[in-house]
Write a protein that holds these residues in place. Structure first.
Motif, PDB file in Angstrom:
ATOM      1  N   ASN A 119       0.823   4.693  11.270  1.00  0.00           N
ATOM      2  CA  ASN A 119       0.782   3.293  10.820  1.00  0.00           C
ATOM      3  C   ASN A 119       2.168   2.649  10.793  1.00  0.00           C
ATOM      4  OD1 ASN A 119      -0.613   0.986   9.987  1.00  0.00           O
ATOM      5  ND2 ASN A 119      -0.280   1.427   7.809  1.00  0.00           N
ATOM      6  N   ASP A 158      -6.108  -2.531   5.228  1.00  0.00           N
ATOM      7  CA  ASP A 158      -5.007  -2.212   4.306  1.00  0.00           C
ATOM      8  C   ASP A 158      -5.341  -1.173   3.241  1.00  0.00           C
ATOM      9  OD1 ASP A 158      -6.769  -3.637   2.760  1.00  0.00           O
ATOM     10  OD2 ASP A 158      -5.319  -5.140   2.089  1.00  0.00           O
ATOM     11  N   GLN A 159      -6.502  -0.559   3.334  1.00  0.00           N
ATOM     12  CA  GLN A 159      -6.883   0.421   2.317  1.00  0.00           C
ATOM     13  C   GLN A 159      -7.123   1.777   2.980  1.00  0.00           C
ATOM     14  OE1 GLN A 159     -10.092  -0.856  -0.215  1.00  0.00           O
ATOM     15  NE2 GLN A 159     -10.136   1.044  -1.399  1.00  0.00           N
TER      16      GLN A 159
END
Length: 543
Positions: free
Chosen positions: A426, A509-510
């Motif tokens: 990421n 985003d989790q």
């Protein structure tokens, strides 16, 4: 010459097992070809100085190879193994050390000595060879020599031998883990009306009577299957690329009537080099130049001598392997085979079983080129599209020590494994620095799978060992089962290796960390859960 007792050789501490894989039996011959045996492990090749002269009418070749090497451990009365596959034969063999005798047995030449060798000593073996080499039925896939004609009826000859080995025509130490550290000199002898093109740089051209000798030199280490002569009605044009290490010479050799097509199609080379230097670091062979050579087969990654046979069109012979249309924006062979200059030629697997190191990274280079050349969305569409080519038939890693490669899934599945790892990291800049670091820290080296796995885990700070096990050593694809109830998500993995650690980012985003046990998590958003298609996993919604 005295007759050698090979029963004694085979019994002298070397164990030849038989391995079974979907009905295939590996024999002691396979082990001799694929392992660093006692006939190989005490000497290190430094240079090949070779010549090759093909006879188009007879479909034969002749030449010689002077093998320079260094002793890497003290040893008394060793037996050397030189590889030369039938029906090629050694006509003469000489060394600058006492040779008791030698014998060609099947695909091998065994040389017996009565001498104590000391670590650090340097010697040569010179083999004169001739014969009718294996003819490729469908180059480059099956391997062998190609004797054909161009569209105007002129002779056109070359070889492609990655799988079967360079020893189908050239006497070598034919094992991936030992490259000639100081490169090669290759003399190609042709009729005066043809041109001989080899690896590296053309250093001399000499005509004597009806024949011309072209001398090529490679200064860097080179894998044996990359040592390829090409003979035909070639013409040459040149260019330069301003790269990370300065001026890189670009050298193009094409069949004469294709010159105009080549000048247009090969305009893709500079954008390719720019993209790959961005992702992977400097082109690894500035000293030897970058070269495209037109071939009568589709293409191969011959170091500083990339074989090109894509008929001057975009895609893969005009079609897009991803089925998305994205792959029609660039020439597959220029991009893919050139990507191998970093992964296969700069970084080379020690064993053919680890060929994924060549093909997975290079297949993913197509995606990375697309991202730089076009845009990130197009690159993601492309890499997702090539999943349609995955069979999941056998594991990607093959059987070690017997010249056995694993599943062809090493191409699209391997690329999607790397794309998945990128999602977990990421951080695209960190991912890029890992790719560049691989090419810097393993520069001109042969490596193992474990080295590459450990490097990626170490540099990313994430333990990817179970991820590599999942995609390289099993044929199962992780399935994320999930059920959403309002802002609660229930999930687990199925079809996974034991203790797979593959976190997934959902809703952008989790992060969740699925296991084989059901878990629940509160979602930051109460809308329908968004699952990224960039992970190579299956998604299955349950109740």
């Amino acid at each position: 010459m005295k007759k050698l007792s090979y029963t004694l050789l085979f019994a002298s501490g070397l164990v030849f097992g038989q391995f079974f894989e979907k009905g295939k039996v590996f024999t002691k011959q396979d082990t001799l070809k694929g392992s660093n045996t006692e006939f190989r492990n005490f000497w290190d090749v430094k240079k090949y100085d070779l010549s090759v002269e093909p006879d188009f009418e007879q479909k034969s070749i002749k030449g010689n190879n002077k093998i320079s090497f260094e002793i890497i451990k003290d040893i008394t009365n060793p037996v050397f193994q030189i590889d030369l596959q039938q029906p090629m034969k050694a006509d003469k063999l000489e060394g600058n050390f006492p040779i008791a005798n030698y014998k060609q047995d099947g695909d091998f030449i065994f040389i017996t000595t009565n001498k104590k060798f000391k670590k650090g000593e340097k010697y040569t073996i010179n083999v004169t060879y001739s014969g009718k080499p294996t003819i490729a039925k469908k180059a480059p896939w099956d391997g062998g020599w190609v004797f054909t004609k161009d569209e105007k009826g002129n002779p056109w000859m070359t070889a492609a031998d990655e799988g079967i080995g360079a020893s189908i025509w050239l006497p070598t130490k034919d094992i991936w883990s030992d490259e000639p550290d100081n490169g090669i000199i290759m003399k190609i002898v042709t009729p005066n009306d043809l041109v001989g093109v080899g690896n590296g740089r053309l250093t001399d051209k000499k005509t004597t009577g009806s024949k011309t000798t072209y001398t090529w030199e490679v200064k860097n280490p080179i894998n044996a299957y990359s040592i390829i002569p090409s003979i035909g009605k070639y013409v040459n044009f040149k260019d330069t690329f301003e790269g990370e290490k300065g001026k890189l010479d670009l050298d193009y050799w094409v069949i004469d009537y294709n010159l105009d097509k080549a000048k247009k199609q090969f305009e893709q080379v500079k954008p390719m080099l720019s993209a790959f230097e961005y992702w992977f670091g400097p082109y690894p062979f500035y000293e030897d130049s970058y070269k495209l050579v037109e071939s009568p087969h589709l293409g191969m990654e011959h170091q500083s001598n990339v074989a090109y046979g894509n008929k001057y069109q975009n895609g893969y012979l005009g079609r897009d392997l991803s089925g998305t249309g994205v792959g029609l924006n660039w020439d597959f062979i220029i991009i893919h085979e050139s990507g191998h200059e970093w992964f296969a030629n700069n970084i080379t697997a020690k064993d053919q079983a680890d060929m994924w190191i060549h093909e997975s990274f290079t297949n993913y280079s197509e995606t990375l080129f697309t991202e730089k050349y076009m845009d990130k969305k197009s690159s993601e569409i492309y890499v997702q599209g090539i999943r349609n080519l995955i069979d999941n038939d056998i594991p990607i890693i093959g059987q070690y020590g017997v010249r056995n490669e694993g599943s062809g899934d090493m191409y699209p599945k391997g690329a999607n494994m790397l794309h998945t790892i990128r999602q977990v990291i990421n951080n695209d800049e960190k991912f890029r620095q890992i790719l560049r670091g691989l090419n810097k820290d393993f520069y001109h080296q042969t490596v193992t799978t474990q080295q590459i796995e450990d490097y990626i885990s170490s540099k990313s700070g994430i333990d990817f060992s179970t991820v590599f096990d999942q995609y390289l050593r099993s044929i199962k694809i992780p399935t994320l089962e999930y059920a959403q109830n309002g802002d609660t998500l229930k999930f687990r993995y199925t079809d996974v290796v034991k203790n797979l650690k593959l976190p997934i980012i959902i809703n952008g985003d989790q992060t969740i960390n699925p296991t084989e046990e059901w878990q629940t998590v509160k979602l930051k958003k109460s809308t329908s859960v968004e699952l990224s298609p960039n992970y190579y996993i299956n998604y299955k919604e349950t109740k």
